[in-house]
Design an enzyme around this catalytic site. Structure first.
Site, PDB file in Angstrom:
ATOM      1  N   HIS A   4       0.849  -1.211   0.000  1.00 56.65           N
ATOM      2  CA  HIS A   4       0.000   0.000   0.000  1.00 56.65           C
ATOM      3  C   HIS A   4       0.876   1.250   0.000  1.00 56.65           C
ATOM      4  O   HIS A   4       2.062   1.181   0.296  1.00 56.65           O
ATOM      5  CB  HIS A   4      -0.910   0.026   1.242  1.00 56.65           C
ATOM      6  CG  HIS A   4      -2.098  -0.872   1.117  1.00 56.65           C
ATOM      7  ND1 HIS A   4      -2.056  -2.207   1.449  1.00 56.65           N
ATOM      8  CD2 HIS A   4      -3.368  -0.637   0.683  1.00 56.65           C
ATOM      9  CE1 HIS A   4      -3.249  -2.752   1.225  1.00 56.65           C
ATOM     10  NE2 HIS A   4      -4.066  -1.829   0.758  1.00 56.65           N
ATOM     11  N   LYS A  21      -0.707   4.999   4.437  1.00 53.40           N
ATOM     12  CA  LYS A  21      -1.587   4.058   5.154  1.00 53.40           C
ATOM     13  C   LYS A  21      -1.071   3.885   6.577  1.00 53.40           C
ATOM     14  O   LYS A  21       0.122   3.672   6.785  1.00 53.40           O
ATOM     15  CB  LYS A  21      -1.632   2.712   4.415  1.00 53.40           C
ATOM     16  CG  LYS A  21      -2.598   1.722   5.050  1.00 53.40           C
ATOM     17  CD  LYS A  21      -2.967   0.595   4.111  1.00 53.40           C
ATOM     18  CE  LYS A  21      -3.835  -0.443   4.793  1.00 53.40           C
ATOM     19  NZ  LYS A  21      -5.161   0.064   5.154  1.00 53.40           N
TER      20      LYS A  21
HETATM   21  P1  NAD Z   1      -7.689   9.594   4.272  1.00 48.08           P
HETATM   22  O1  NAD Z   1      -6.799   9.905   5.422  1.00 48.08           O
HETATM   23  O2  NAD Z   1      -7.346  10.131   2.920  1.00 48.08           O
HETATM   24  O3  NAD Z   1      -9.185  10.077   4.607  1.00 48.08           O
HETATM   25  C1  NAD Z   1      -9.786   9.986   5.861  1.00 48.08           C
HETATM   26  C2  NAD Z   1     -10.630  11.234   6.046  1.00 48.08           C
HETATM   27  O4  NAD Z   1     -11.429  11.084   7.218  1.00 48.08           O
HETATM   28  C3  NAD Z   1      -9.771  12.504   6.221  1.00 48.08           C
HETATM   29  O5  NAD Z   1     -10.190  13.500   5.304  1.00 48.08           O
HETATM   30  C4  NAD Z   1     -10.062  12.899   7.660  1.00 48.08           C
HETATM   31  O6  NAD Z   1      -9.997  14.293   7.876  1.00 48.08           O
HETATM   32  C5  NAD Z   1     -11.469  12.351   7.845  1.00 48.08           C
HETATM   33  N1  NAD Z   1     -11.860  12.226   9.250  1.00 48.08           N
HETATM   34  C6  NAD Z   1     -11.114  11.830  10.303  1.00 48.08           C
HETATM   35  N2  NAD Z   1     -11.832  11.900  11.445  1.00 48.08           N
HETATM   36  C7  NAD Z   1     -13.067  12.310  11.089  1.00 48.08           C
HETATM   37  C8  NAD Z   1     -14.250  12.577  11.825  1.00 48.08           C
HETATM   38  N3  NAD Z   1     -14.309  12.407  13.151  1.00 48.08           N
HETATM   39  N4  NAD Z   1     -15.346  12.989  11.149  1.00 48.08           N
HETATM   40  C9  NAD Z   1     -15.317  13.165   9.801  1.00 48.08           C
HETATM   41  N5  NAD Z   1     -14.195  12.955   9.053  1.00 48.08           N
HETATM   42  C10 NAD Z   1     -13.101  12.523   9.695  1.00 48.08           C
HETATM   43  O7  NAD Z   1      -7.803   8.016   4.234  1.00 48.08           O
HETATM   44  P2  NAD Z   1      -8.386   7.087   3.055  1.00 48.08           P
HETATM   45  O8  NAD Z   1      -7.265   6.584   2.217  1.00 48.08           O
HETATM   46  O9  NAD Z   1      -9.552   7.741   2.405  1.00 48.08           O
HETATM   47  O10 NAD Z   1      -8.853   5.817   3.915  1.00 48.08           O
HETATM   48  C11 NAD Z   1      -9.803   5.947   4.964  1.00 48.08           C
HETATM   49  C12 NAD Z   1     -10.067   4.575   5.569  1.00 48.08           C
HETATM   50  O11 NAD Z   1     -10.666   3.723   4.585  1.00 48.08           O
HETATM   51  C13 NAD Z   1      -8.808   3.834   6.036  1.00 48.08           C
HETATM   52  O12 NAD Z   1      -9.109   3.081   7.188  1.00 48.08           O
HETATM   53  C14 NAD Z   1      -8.488   2.908   4.874  1.00 48.08           C
HETATM   54  O13 NAD Z   1      -7.717   1.787   5.243  1.00 48.08           O
HETATM   55  C15 NAD Z   1      -9.888   2.529   4.461  1.00 48.08           C
HETATM   56  N6  NAD Z   1     -10.045   2.045   3.086  1.00 48.08           N
HETATM   57  C16 NAD Z   1     -10.954   1.047   2.917  1.00 48.08           C
HETATM   58  C17 NAD Z   1     -11.231   0.592   1.646  1.00 48.08           C
HETATM   59  C18 NAD Z   1     -12.296  -0.446   1.467  1.00 48.08           C
HETATM   60  O14 NAD Z   1     -12.552  -0.897   0.331  1.00 48.08           O
HETATM   61  N7  NAD Z   1     -12.968  -0.869   2.553  1.00 48.08           N
HETATM   62  C19 NAD Z   1     -10.563   1.132   0.540  1.00 48.08           C
HETATM   63  C20 NAD Z   1      -9.639   2.146   0.746  1.00 48.08           C
HETATM   64  C21 NAD Z   1      -9.398   2.617   2.036  1.00 48.08           C
END
Ligand code: NAD
Length: 273
Positions: A162, A166
């Site tokens: 990744h 991450k």
């Molecule tokens: P990222 O850091 O780019 O985005 C996370 C966002 O959440 C940020 O903008 C942050 O400010 C926001 N955030 C944090 N606390 C918050 C709150 N209390 N209220 C509202 N917003 C809040 O991360 P990302 O790459 O988008 O990944 C996010 C999560 O999704 C991770 O856990 C990642 O592993 C997971 N993910 C899952 C899949 C899937 O298919 N299930 C795919 C990709 C990523």
């Protein structure tokens, strides 16, 4: 129309989900939410969407404009959450209070957070999947099938890669692959998982399931399940080329959750595979 509230809307996944929702004919964005310190709160992030700091403020706004026309039970939005484990658990409490279905993609939840999620699913529909892509969910099935067919003669190692931002390792998907293989081989993953190897660890035990995490650059997500035998090796690999695959999975999950009874569902339930 299915209404959605996108949590973490300015994150990598949040942005992809907003874009796909705007392009979709049956999904309407009820609101976009970010953490309380976010610099863009209260501003228009495009298409007239004002970035909010809580689910409650989105629901109140939407009720003020629409409650007179639509019974509130029909207008409950689906909350789509790809944020952090702590944030997701807080959002889950609000979703339960309001009765909103949830789609959760956040990875890295610990045991007690997973228990809270299972408890919440007694009162609302929740789709929770560490990976929302069709290909990866098929890989889960294929890995279980391969493990059953190859049995204990083949040694299992799982490799994931990744991007450098991450924060959790190994990935939720790598753990899920390990879980389905352990189940197919009737092993207890807690006892046989080996996370990386270093130093003088001795010969590999046949029942081990090795799990390795690579981090670097902008790799969106790659997973390989290896079945290593005497004279041959089977590898099943999934590579993500862009986040749209997760975002479209999240929207499929939202359509499913909007019409589901309370319960905990995964992407295999959503995709019917
Ligand atoms: P990222 O850091 O780019 O985005 C996370 C966002 O959440 C940020 O903008 C942050 O400010 C926001 N955030 C944090 N606390 C918050 C709150 N209390 N209220 C509202 N917003 C809040 O991360 P990302 O790459 O988008 O990944 C996010 C999560 O999704 C991770 O856990 C990642 O592993 C997971 N993910 C899952 C899949 C899937 O298919 N299930 C795919 C990709 C990523």
């Amino acid at each position: 129309m299915i209404k959605v509230i996108v949590m973490g809307a300015m994150g990598r996944m949040g942005r992809a989900i907003v874009q796909q929702s705007l392009a979709s004919e049956d999904i309407e964005i009820a609101g976009c939410v970010e953490r309380k310190e976010h610099a863009l709160l209260g501003t228009d992030i495009g298409n007239g969407i004002i970035l909010k700091s809580s689910i409650e403020s989105v629901v109140q706004d939407s009720e003020q404009t629409q409650a007179s026309k639509i019974p509130s039970s029909l207008s409950l939005p689906v909350i789509i959450d790809f944020t952090s484990p702590e944030a997701t658990i807080n959002h889950l409490e609000t979703a339960c209070l309001l009765g909103c279905p949830m789609v959760i993609g956040t990875t890295g939840l610990n045991k007690s957070q997973n228990e809270k999620l299972a408890k919440a699913a007694e009162s609302i529909p929740i789709v929770y999947a560490a990976n929302m892509s069709l290909g990866m969910n098929l890989l889960f099935k294929l890995a279980a099938l391969a493990a059953k067919a190859l049995g204990n003669e083949y040694e299992v190692e799982i490799l994931e890669a990744h991007h450098h931002k991450k924060v959790d390792a190994p990935s939720g998907s790598a753990l899920k692959i390990a879980g389905v293989i352990a189940e197919a081989l009737e092993r207890d993953l807690d006892k046989v998982a080996v996370y990386g190897r270093q130093g003088s660890h001795g010969p590999r035990k046949p029942e081990e399931i090795g799990i390795f995490a690579i981090r670097g650059g902008d790799i969106i997500g790659e997973h390989t399940a290896m079945f290593i035998g005497d004279g041959e090796r089977l590898e099943i690999t999934h590579r993500v080329q862009n986040r749209n695959t997760f975002a479209s999975g999240a929207l499929r999950a939202a359509r499913f959750a909007a019409n589901a009874s309370p319960g905990l569902y995964n992407m295999m339930d959503v995709l019917g595979i």
